[in-house]
Motif scaffolding. Structure first.
Motif, PDB file in Angstrom:
ATOM      1  N   LEU A   1      24.506 -37.135  73.035  1.00 52.40           N
ATOM      2  CA  LEU A   1      24.502 -37.654  71.663  1.00 52.40           C
ATOM      3  C   LEU A   1      23.235 -37.238  70.933  1.00 52.40           C
ATOM      4  N   ASP A   2      22.151 -37.073  71.689  1.00 54.60           N
ATOM      5  CA  ASP A   2      20.904 -36.672  71.044  1.00 54.60           C
ATOM      6  C   ASP A   2      20.992 -35.225  70.530  1.00 54.60           C
ATOM      7  N   ASP A   3      21.632 -34.345  71.307  1.00 52.82           N
ATOM      8  CA  ASP A   3      21.857 -32.979  70.822  1.00 52.82           C
ATOM      9  C   ASP A   3      22.727 -33.004  69.569  1.00 52.82           C
ATOM     10  N   ILE A   4      23.758 -33.832  69.608  1.00 53.10           N
ATOM     11  CA  ILE A   4      24.683 -33.905  68.478  1.00 53.10           C
ATOM     12  C   ILE A   4      23.961 -34.452  67.250  1.00 53.10           C
ATOM     13  N   ARG A   5      23.092 -35.419  67.484  1.00 55.80           N
ATOM     14  CA  ARG A   5      22.288 -35.977  66.394  1.00 55.80           C
ATOM     15  C   ARG A   5      21.492 -34.886  65.685  1.00 55.80           C
ATOM     16  N   ARG A   6      20.901 -33.986  66.462  1.00 57.69           N
ATOM     17  CA  ARG A   6      20.047 -32.982  65.840  1.00 57.69           C
ATOM     18  C   ARG A   6      20.831 -32.014  64.969  1.00 57.69           C
TER      19      ARG A   6
END
Lengths: 523, 427
Positions: A440-445
């Motif tokens: 989710l953190d990759d997607i957030r970026r």
């Protein structure tokens, strides 16, 4: 991106780039556009280091006009180029320098002279006009100047470069760590790489290795027994809910802490501080620095302390110093440094590009690839000043209302996963597919998922559910993803937790612990 | 106009107190900034679900262990019998929600992510989800409804720690065409009330489920007629059907709010939302009137007693400013669980014990907020619900239990001003 999951036994390339910040992807794109086969490796996600943690100011050069004229000249030139080639990453907010009651109004004269000397367009406007444009700014300002600052989306920039590089044949490998550099005599001939996702190790053989690891460049140089002195100057930023200002508002004085407040997408960001840290991976946020930014914010926008702070984070500037130590990191030049290790230490095939700032990343990349050309058989012209980035081909500057405009013609056509940032289910699913990631953190970026006022309170359960339904992850990974995101988010939330954001955090506690009870998910 | 009691706050605690007082013949005014946490929380009454890491089977039996670890907990002022009396009264005053349960026994209901969560009293439409007896469960999602993910629920539940074997599977159905592709719980609930979605669901599930399967649906079976829809599903399918609470806005919570406010209005009690109570006129240690700001300016409401049910940080009853100072926002009452001169630093881990988690007012056994000397700040001010310090309700799973029990107990204290203070029976 799909390529990162392909097994790699070894790769051959003209150019191997180490570092996936703006400089690294800029180098990879530049090299690919010149026709070199290129591989980029980054130990974490793209833009996870300094680039993704900067305030987002596309400098006009005004900030450097008095004390660092060459940096100012570079900034205004690159500012113009990025407006033309990276239009989708740039919002033309404009910039305003203001003399608050705490600033010497005569500095404004120096400022105007400096801008004139460096070619930065600057115009003094009446205070009444300034306050008409920026009604929240301190009504006691004494002078105001307009400059062509803009707001720059670092993630769009980096992913635009990365996609553009891939379109020209480059391989971009996030989550690939450099274990060591491979040497043949006095020559660097490649690197040993480990995939942080699969654990697989492989070699990349390259004619030239370009160290674009920013604040971490010293660590990479060490692997070739070269010395690069990069100091890490930690800067703290706080994202505030909504836009308290429309333009990039700067204090008109010598650059110091907490003197920039600028709109960035749906929020606004105040920055920054400057503290030397021995290890760029250790960036602890201190309460004193939070208070400093809030107090400085109060000088720019009265009532700032009552406004809602969403998130705090720290980034590290790579500050190159060639000789003796400098006490104040802000006094180290913000221009970049290109180091050819063949002339410095007699190590061929190895260049370091560091220092600088995101605004001048393209110029840094150009100079690094120019130097690489000499080791690759001769000059080839740089094209990055003319060719638009992937996503910016239409040359239309980003506007804050773009996502809303895209959704409005068919309201509620599909699920909106994140209401704060208007991210639809298909947008999320495409991102997952395109990036080949379930973090989710990759997607957030890439999407700004969970970066709005609720900081993921509503969208994280939804996004996790959608990832799991897609069949790419089982419930164990889904739970880890959700819990990992909550922990990661908390790091930036707890240092600024007060007022309405504490209220929001408590609501989120109720959602995750009271309603879902994620604390008792099966291990 | 003067009132017997002014209640500040329209969440569960405030509405329970107001209804009990109204029912006993008092003239009551409810003022609130807005609707309360009923719209956020599932309508289950969670009395006590965890003491530390231990899942609680019987809240009444676990009270001593809770109070040993959390000596300032609001439950210290209530005996198990009084807790039970308040909840029993509540069960008969929740309209068609039809609560079942007891303080002696928790049921385990699945959350929307598949964790078994302990609750003491649950609405009729949710009771069928009790996992303790095990069984074959099927969880049904609706395409376009983003706040319920049955596959993740089922996969997690299949691995949960439960007293009897549970199997779980997921099913996603596509409701009849709707112009909207982005469905909130309220919208789906509205379609159950008006578009006959219940009949469609019976048809859709009849072929896709086995007779011995227990069917879990998101808690969106209607705002108005949920009980009838649920009943029709159970009889139509001849299977057990139950609702699973999911993200806010909580449809069952709205039903509960509607049920309580409807009874208040039927009895002539005014509920004024969108106003802010801030301050009081005080004489001889008693509040004589509550100052309320509305759009036209401040109004002072003379009253005989006050129930402060303004909530915790989530509802705005407490506020922390950027300098680290915590305030009670209505009467500026003394607080416990706040740092003194030390600046608040939250712990680095999200699930760590956090400062301010137990912040709130401390009270005497009549639920009157007390100062550091242990004496009531005002003789006729009582507090109820999340404004009370000493609990971490979202971790303990005790929030709605505290609200109902203390809301009822505050009303009782006002109704019997000369009664002996309640013994702290369970310590």
């Amino acid at each position: 991106m799909a390529t990162q999951n392909t097994p790699l036994s070894s790769l051959e390339a003209d150019v191997l780039v180490i570092g996936g910040g703006s400089t690294g992807v800029g180098v990879a794109r530049d090299a690919a556009l010149r026709g070199y086969s290129t591989v980029l490796v980054e130990r974490r996600d793209l833009a996870d280091g300094t680039t993704g943690r900067f305030h987002g100011l596309l400098h006009s050069g005004g900030r450097y006009a008095v004390k660092d004229p060459s940096a100012a000249r570079e900034c205004i030139a690159e500012n113009r180029i990025l407006r033309a080639t990276a239009a989708d990453c740039v919002e033309d907010t404009g910039g305003m320098f203001v003399s608050t009651p705490w600033d010497d109004p005569e500095y404004g004269d120096l400022f105007l002279e400096g801008c004139k000397a460096t070619g930065v367009p600057a115009e003094e406007i009446p205070v009444a006009e300034a306050l008409r444009r920026e009604p929240r700014v301190n009504p006691d300002i004494r002078r105001a100047f307009l400059v062509p600052d803009a707001s720059l989306d670092p993630w769009k920039l980096v992913w635009g470069c990365a996609r553009s590089a891939e379109e020209h044949g480059a391989r971009i490998l996030p989550y690939h760590r450099v274990l060591g550099l491979e040497m043949e005599g006095d020559r660097v001939v490649g690197a040993r790489i480990r995939s942080e996702r699969s654990g697989e190790e492989f070699g990349v053989h390259a004619t030239v290795v370009i160290n674009a690891a920013g604040a971490w460049a010293g660590q990479i140089a060490d692997l070739a027994h070269c010395t690069v002195n990069v100091r890490a100057g930690m800067g703290l930023m706080i994202a505030m809910n909504h836009r308290l200002v429309h333009m990039c508002v700067n204090r008109c004085k010598r650059p110091a802490d907490g003197d920039i407040l600028l709109p960035l997408r749906t929020a606004c960001v105040i920055g920054t501080t400057d503290v030397f840290v021995p290890d760029p991976d250790e960036t602890e946020i201190r309460q004193a620095d939070i208070d400093l930014l809030l107090d400085e914010g109060e000088k720019l926008v009265p009532g700032f302390r009552q406004a809602r702070a969403l998130h705090a984070w720290a980034g590290v500037r790579p500050l190159f110093e060639d000789t003796a130590a400098v006490a104040e990191t802000r006094d180290v030049t913000r221009s970049h440094a290109l180091l050819d290790h063949s002339s410095r230490e007699g190590i061929a095939g190895f260049l370091t590009i560091t220092g600088g700032k995101t605004t001048t990343f393209r110029l840094m990349a150009e100079s690094a690839v120019d130097a690489a050309c000499l080791q690759l058989g001769g000059a080839r012209p740089c094209r990055t000043a003319e060719v638009p980035l992937a996503g910016s081909e239409s040359h239309v500057l980003y506007r804050i209302g773009n996502r809303l405009a895209a959704r409005e013609p068919v309201p509620q056509a599909e699920e909106i996963v994140c209401e704060c940032e208007l991210i639809t289910r298909s947008h999320l699913e495409e991102t997952v597919k395109q990036r080949g990631t379930t973090s989710l953190d990759d997607i957030r970026r890439v999407t700004r998922l969970a970066m709005g006022p609720c900081q993921g309170g509503f969208c994280i359960y939804r996004a996790t559910g959608i990832l799991h339904e897609g069949g790419t992850i089982d419930e164990t990974v889904a739970n880890q993803t959700l819990l990992g995101f909550l922990e990661e988010r908390w790091k930036g939330v707890h240092p600024i937790l007060h007022g309405d954001q504490l209220r929001q955090a408590r609501l989120d506690d109720w959602i995750f612990q009271g309603v879902l009870d994620v604390e008792h998910l099966p291990a | 106009m003067s009132y017997d009691t002014v209640v500040v706050g329209a969440g569960l605690a405030g509405l329970v107190a107001a209804l009990r007082l109204t029912e006993q013949g008092q003239r009551v005014l409810v003022v609130a900034r807005g609707v309360g946490a009923t719209h956020l929380a599932p309508a289950t009454i969670d009395v006590l679900g965890y003491v530390g890491e231990t899942r609680v089977e019987s809240p009444a039996a676990a009270l001593p262990a809770l109070l040993a670890g959390s000596p300032d907990h609001p439950y210290r002022h209530l005996s198990a019998e009084r807790l039970a009396a308040g909840l029993a009264w509540f069960g008969t005053h929740a309209g068609t929600l039809g609560y079942t349960g007891s303080v002696d026994e928790n049921v385990l209901l699945p959350t929307a992510i598949g964790v078994p969560k302990p609750s003491a009293f649950v609405p009729r439409t949710m009771a069928g989800g009790d996992l303790r007896a095990g069984g074959r469960f099927v969880f049904v999602g609706f395409k376009g409804f983003k706040d319920f993910h049955p596959a993740l629920l089922a996969d997690n539940l299949a691995r949960a720690r439960l007293p009897a074997p549970v199997t779980a599977r997921a099913l996603v159905l596509e409701p009849p065409a709707s112009p909207r592709g982005d469905l909130s719980g309220r919208v789906v609930a509205g379609r159950f009330d008006t578009d006959g979605l219940g009949d469609w669901l019976i048809g859709a599930l009849d072929k896709r489920t086995d007779p011995d399967e227990i069917i879990g649906v998101p808690a969106v079976l209607g705002l108005r007629d949920a009980d009838a829809t649920w009943h029709a599903l159970e009889t139509g399918l001849e299977r057990k059907v139950f609702e699973v609470a999911t993200l806010p806005p909580s449809v069952p919570g709205i039903r509960l709010f509607d049920a309580l406010t409807q009874q208040l209005r039927e009895r002539g009690t005014s509920i004024v939302l969108g106003v802010r109570a801030a301050g009081a006129r005080v004489k001889d240690g008693r509040i004589e009137a509550v100052d309320v700001s509305n759009a036209t300016g401040p109004v002072s409401h003379p009253t005989g007693a006050v129930v402060l049910a303004s909530g915790g940080f989530a509802s705005g009853g407490l506020e922390l400013d950027s300098f680290g100072v915590t305030r009670e926002t209505v009467f500026d009452l003394p607080l416990v669980g706040v740092s003194g001169s030390e600046r608040v630093r939250f712990a680095a881990g999200y699930f760590d014990d956090q400062p301010l988690a137990r912040a709130g007012v401390a009270t005497d056994d009549r639920l009157r907020p007390v100062g550091p000397d242990g004496h009531p700040v005002y003789a006729n001010l009582h507090a109820a619900g999340a404004i009370l310090g000493g609990a971490v309700p979202w971790k303990e799973k005790s929030g709605t239990g505290i609200s109902v029990a203390t809301g009822y107990a505050a009303a009782e204290a006002i109704l019997a001003p000369n009664a002996q203070p309640v013994p702290e029976a369970v310590r």
